[in-house]
Design a protein around this motif. Structure first.
Motif, PDB file in Angstrom:
ATOM      1  N   LYS A 136       0.835  -1.195   0.000  1.00  7.39           N
ATOM      2  CA  LYS A 136       0.000   0.000   0.000  1.00  7.39           C
ATOM      3  C   LYS A 136       0.872   1.248   0.000  1.00  7.39           C
ATOM      4  O   LYS A 136       1.850   1.346   0.735  1.00  7.39           O
ATOM      5  N   LYS A 137       0.493   2.213  -0.813  1.00  3.34           N
ATOM      6  CA  LYS A 137       1.248   3.458  -0.912  1.00  3.34           C
ATOM      7  C   LYS A 137       0.606   4.542  -0.046  1.00  3.34           C
ATOM      8  O   LYS A 137      -0.607   4.547   0.175  1.00  3.34           O
ATOM      9  N   GLY A 138       1.419   5.489   0.395  1.00  8.90           N
ATOM     10  CA  GLY A 138       0.926   6.595   1.203  1.00  8.90           C
ATOM     11  C   GLY A 138       0.530   6.143   2.597  1.00  8.90           C
ATOM     12  O   GLY A 138       0.992   5.124   3.111  1.00  8.90           O
ATOM     13  N   GLY A 139      -0.337   6.927   3.226  1.00  7.86           N
ATOM     14  CA  GLY A 139      -0.849   6.568   4.536  1.00  7.86           C
ATOM     15  C   GLY A 139       0.039   6.915   5.706  1.00  7.86           C
ATOM     16  O   GLY A 139      -0.216   6.496   6.833  1.00  7.86           O
ATOM     17  N   GLY A 140       1.102   7.682   5.476  1.00  6.33           N
ATOM     18  CA  GLY A 140       2.006   8.038   6.564  1.00  6.33           C
ATOM     19  C   GLY A 140       1.650   9.374   7.203  1.00  6.33           C
ATOM     20  O   GLY A 140       0.502   9.812   7.177  1.00  6.33           O
ATOM     21  N   ARG A 141       2.662  10.015   7.754  1.00  6.64           N
ATOM     22  CA  ARG A 141       2.488  11.293   8.438  1.00  6.64           C
ATOM     23  C   ARG A 141       3.192  12.392   7.650  1.00  6.64           C
ATOM     24  O   ARG A 141       4.222  12.163   7.033  1.00  6.64           O
ATOM     25  N   SER A 142       2.629  13.585   7.696  1.00  5.52           N
ATOM     26  CA  SER A 142       3.270  14.737   7.085  1.00  5.52           C
ATOM     27  C   SER A 142       4.030  15.483   8.174  1.00  5.52           C
ATOM     28  O   SER A 142       3.449  15.897   9.175  1.00  5.52           O
ATOM     29  N   GLN A 143       5.333  15.632   7.993  1.00  6.21           N
ATOM     30  CA  GLN A 143       6.121  16.281   9.031  1.00  6.21           C
ATOM     31  C   GLN A 143       7.403  16.869   8.451  1.00  6.21           C
ATOM     32  O   GLN A 143       7.885  16.431   7.398  1.00  6.21           O
ATOM     33  N   VAL A 144       7.900  17.870   9.132  1.00  9.11           N
ATOM     34  CA  VAL A 144       9.216  18.409   8.815  1.00  9.11           C
ATOM     35  C   VAL A 144      10.222  17.869   9.825  1.00  9.11           C
ATOM     36  O   VAL A 144      11.234  17.292   9.476  1.00  9.11           O
ATOM     37  N   GLY A 145       9.904  18.028  11.116  1.00 11.67           N
ATOM     38  CA  GLY A 145      10.772  17.506  12.156  1.00 11.67           C
ATOM     39  C   GLY A 145      11.697  18.561  12.739  1.00 11.67           C
ATOM     40  O   GLY A 145      12.043  19.543  12.086  1.00 11.67           O
ATOM     41  N   LYS A 146      12.096  18.340  13.982  1.00 13.11           N
ATOM     42  CA  LYS A 146      13.014  19.241  14.673  1.00 13.11           C
ATOM     43  C   LYS A 146      14.459  18.885  14.346  1.00 13.11           C
ATOM     44  O   LYS A 146      14.737  17.781  13.846  1.00 13.11           O
ATOM     45  N   PRO A 147      15.400  19.806  14.624  1.00 11.67           N
ATOM     46  CA  PRO A 147      16.820  19.482  14.422  1.00 11.67           C
ATOM     47  C   PRO A 147      17.205  18.227  15.206  1.00 11.67           C
ATOM     48  O   PRO A 147      16.683  17.986  16.301  1.00 11.67           O
ATOM     49  N   TYR A 148      18.114  17.434  14.660  1.00 12.28           N
ATOM     50  CA  TYR A 148      18.540  16.219  15.342  1.00 12.28           C
ATOM     51  C   TYR A 148      20.023  15.982  15.079  1.00 12.28           C
ATOM     52  O   TYR A 148      20.618  16.560  14.167  1.00 12.28           O
TER      53      TYR A 148
END
Length: 349
Positions: free
Chosen positions: A55-67
Motif C-alpha cells: 500500500k502506498k501513502g498513509g504516513g504522516r506529514s512532518q518536517v521535524g526538529k533538528p537532530y
C-alpha cells in the motif's frame, strides 16, 4: 532507580555541545526477550521481502526538529530551491516492507528515497551525473548517515538511474516540494524518468541498425526530454511484433529492463544482503525534553536500550534506542510515536 540513572547521566546537559560527545546516559532493560517466558513471539515485518502490492501513502506529514546523528546536526526544513550534488546509494531487500520515517511502508519497487533534511513526504529530482539519467522520487525516509552521502534511493530508482550494480553514483538532488499523503503516485513518478545522452546514443544506434535491416525505426531522445524526436516512434513500440532475430537490438535497451535481466551474481549478492541484515537496529528519537526521556524505558520494554547525549540546551537531549534482536522494530516505532516521540525514525546507514 531510573530517576537516579537519568539524574546522573543528564546532569551534564548544561555542557556545551562540543564537549557532549562523551556525555552519555544509557538506560538498559537487559532482561532477555524469551518467547516461552512472555508467551508471544516477535511479530513479523509488515510485508514479505518480495511483495509488490504494498500500500502506498498513509504516513504522516512532518518536517521535524533538528537532530544529531554521529556527532553531526541536521536541520529539516521546507527548502525551495535546494540543489546539491553528492553520492547516492540505494537500499532494498533488508528494509522492504518496513516502516519509513514518516510511517509509510518502504517498497523497493517504488520510486522513493531517504534524505536527511527534506520534509516528509516530499518530491525530489535525482540526476545521475555520470550518465544523465534522471527521475523524480518520493522522499519518505531519513538518511543516509554513512560516508557523507547525499541521498539513499530505492532499488527501482537505482535501476532507472543505472547504478544498482555499482552501488553508488554521483548525483544531483533537487527539492521539488511537498507530496500528498494519500494516493499512489507510482505512474506519475515513473513518467518523470528521462534517459541521459548515453542512453539516447544507444537507442539511435539501434534505430540505425533497424533501418538497415528493413525494420521500423527506433525512437530517439535528445537527452533532456522524454518526448521523441519528430519522425520517430515511441521507444516502447520499437520491437513490437518483430521477429526474434532482433534480440541483439533488444540488448541495447537492457538498462530499461534490469529487473528482468539481472545476472545470477546480482541475485546472489541481494540474497546475501538479506541474510546478513543487522540484528540490532537503532531508532533515533530526535532532540527531546528530559521529561519525555524519562518515559522511554516504559515504552521500549525489556531487551532494548536507550541512550541520551547532552546538547547545548539544558533541558534537551539527543536520544537513540537500540532495539533488541527479537523486538518487532516497526511495532516499537509505532509505540514510540504514540508515546510522544513524534520525531523517532529508524537509522539506516
Amino acid at each position: 532507580m531510573l530517576a537516579s540513572l537519568l539524574g546522573l547521566g543528564l546532569g551534564l546537559v548544561g555542557c556545551q555541545d562540543k564537549n557532549a560527545g562523551g556525555a552519555m546516559d544509557e538506560i538498559a532493560t537487559d532482561v532477555k526477550f524469551d518467547e516461552a517466558t512472555y508467551g508471544v513471539p516477535a511479530s513479523p515485518r509488515m510485508a514479505e521481502s518480495t511483495a509488490r502490492n504494498i500500500k502506498k501513502g498513509g504516513g504522516r506529514s512532518q518536517v521535524g526538529k533538528p537532530y544529531k546523528i554521529k556527532g553531526k546536526w541536521y536541520y529539516p526544513k521546507d527548502d525551495p530551491g535546494y540543489v546539491a550534488s553528492g553520492m547516492a546509494s540505494w537500499y532494498g531487500p533488508n528494509f522492504h516492507g518496513r516502516l519509513t520515517a514518516n510511517g509509510e511502508t518502504y517498497d523497493m519497487h517504488h520510486l522513493s528515497a531517504a534524505h536527511k533534511t527534506f520534509p516528509l513526504p516530499s518530491y525530489a529530482m535525482v540526476t545521475n551525473l555520470e550518465n544523465g539519467h534522471r527521475v523524480k522520487v518520493r522522499v519518505n525516509d531519513r538518511g543516509p548517515f554513512a560516508h557523507a552521502r547525499e541521498i539513499d534511493v530505492s532499488k527501482k530508482a537505482a535501476e532507472l538511474l543505472d547504478f544498482k550494480r555499482s552501488g553508488t553514483a554521483e548525483v544531483r538532488v533537487e527539492y521539488l516540494g511537498r507530496a500528498p499523503l494519500e494516493g499512489d503516485d507510482s505512474q506519475m513518478l515513473l513518467a518523470s524518468y528521462a534517459p541521459g545522452e548515453s542512453a539516447a546514443g544507444s537507442i539511435m544506434v539501434a534505430s540505425s541498425e533497424a533501418r538497415g535491416n528493413g525494420l521500423a525505426s527506433a525512437a530517439s531522445y535528445d537527452g533532456s526530454s522524454k518526448a521523441p524526436v519528430p519522425g520517430t516512434r515511441p521507444m516502447q513500440t520499437l520491437f513490437q511484433n518483430q521477429p526474434s532475430r532482433t534480440g541483439d537490438m533488444i540488448d541495447a535497451l537492457s538498462s530499461f529492463r534490469s529487473e528482468e535481466r539481472r545476472s545470477g551474481a546480482t541475485k546472489a549478492l541481494e540474497a546475501l544482503g538479506a541474510a546478513s541484515a543487522p540484528k540490532n537496529e537503532e531508532i533515533h528519537l530526535g532532540t527531546i525534553d528530559r521529561r519525555l526521556m524519562a518515559k522511554v524505558a516504559d515504552v521500549i520494554g525489556v531487551g532494548s536500550t536507550a541512550r541520551a547525549e547532552a546538547t547545548n540546551r539544558p533541558n534537551l537531549v539527543s536520544a537513540t534506542v537500540t532495539a533488541a534482536p527479537r523486538v518487532d522494530k516497526d511495532r516499537l516505532l509505532k509505540k514510540l510515536w504514540s508515546a510522544g516521540f513524534s520525531d523517532a525514525f529508524p537509522i539506516r546507514d
